[in-house]
Design a protein around this motif. Structure first.
Motif: not given
Length: 248
Positions: A42-46, A74-80, A82-86, A221-222
């Protein structure tokens, strides 16, 4: 972010202009070492920036490389879904040799920020794999990895033709202590594979400890409620903190 966070955390280039960047969070007080924080897909997300903040609060400079920089900055993805697919698309575009080069850049930057103390790599899932791969190629003090994938099998360009534990003796030669965590219900890293990793590390003479949490899943741990296991997470991070204090 608080004002203090803004003063101590920023994106910065690690090497040549236009190359890899990292999110860097510095402690406000004494520096006890540096930690290269490797993200899951998911990249460097929150979540990852929160890990960096916690490490900085303990006195470690946290360096979180943007391993996707060649494809997307600077990718930061959430857990939906479509974001997982990205994230999967970006992950499949990663190349093993480029990852090692990026890890080397991150290590050099971390060494420069560690004020003479040691450097650790910490990673979750994909990031755990990157940390183990880095340990086969680079010299640093500690790799702390949560449910790292593809230790013994290939299939992705980021793994390459030779998975990292096929050359586990290189980890021993580089003097990296490997601390690993896996859930007993992990569907991506099966218990049999984790046990085989233990055998490979022992046979190669790698200093290590692999910990299994019987009821935990992949991603325990996520900050995803379906996967999170509070007790396993607390225990694992306590072990990481102790290892950082001892080895850095």
């Amino acid at each position: 972010m608080t004002t203090g966070d803004l003063m101590t955390s920023q994106w910065q280039e690690l090497g040549a202009p236009g190359g890899i960047e990292a999110y860097v969070h510095r402690p406000e007080g004494e520096v006890r070492g540096a930690v290269v924080v490797c993200s899951e897909l998911y990249g460097v997300n929150d979540y990852l920036r929160g890990v960096c903040a916690e490490l900085a609060g303990l006195g470690y400079v946290a360096v979180a490389p943007d391993f996707y920089w060649r494809s997307a900055r600077r990718t930061e993805l959430g857990y939906a879904a479509e974001e997982r697919e990205a994230g999967l698309v970006l992950m499949r575009a990663l190349d093993r040799d480029e990852l090692v080069a990026d890890a080397a850049e991150a290590l050099a930057a971390a060494r420069g920020l560690a004020e003479g103390r040691g450097v650790a790599f910490v990673g979750t899932s994909m990031g755990g794999h990157i940390a183990v791969r880095a340990a086969t190629e680079l010299r640093f003090e500690l790799a702390a990895v949560f449910y790292p994938g593809w230790l013994l099998n290939s299939g992705f360009p980021l793994v390459g033709p030779v998975p990292p534990l096929e050359t586990a003796e290189r980890i021993a030669a580089n003097g990296v202590y490997l601390l690993g965590f896996c859930g007993g219900l992990d569907h991506i890293l099966p218990l049999e594979e984790w046990q085989e990793a233990e055998r490979r590390l022992t046979a190669a003479g790698v200093e290590h400890e692999l910990v299994t949490y019987p009821g935990a899943r992949h991603g325990f741990a996520a900050d995803r409620p379906a996967d999170h296991d509070a007790a396993a997470t607390a225990d694992a991070w306590q072990r990481v903190h102790e290892a950082l204090a001892e080895r850095l």
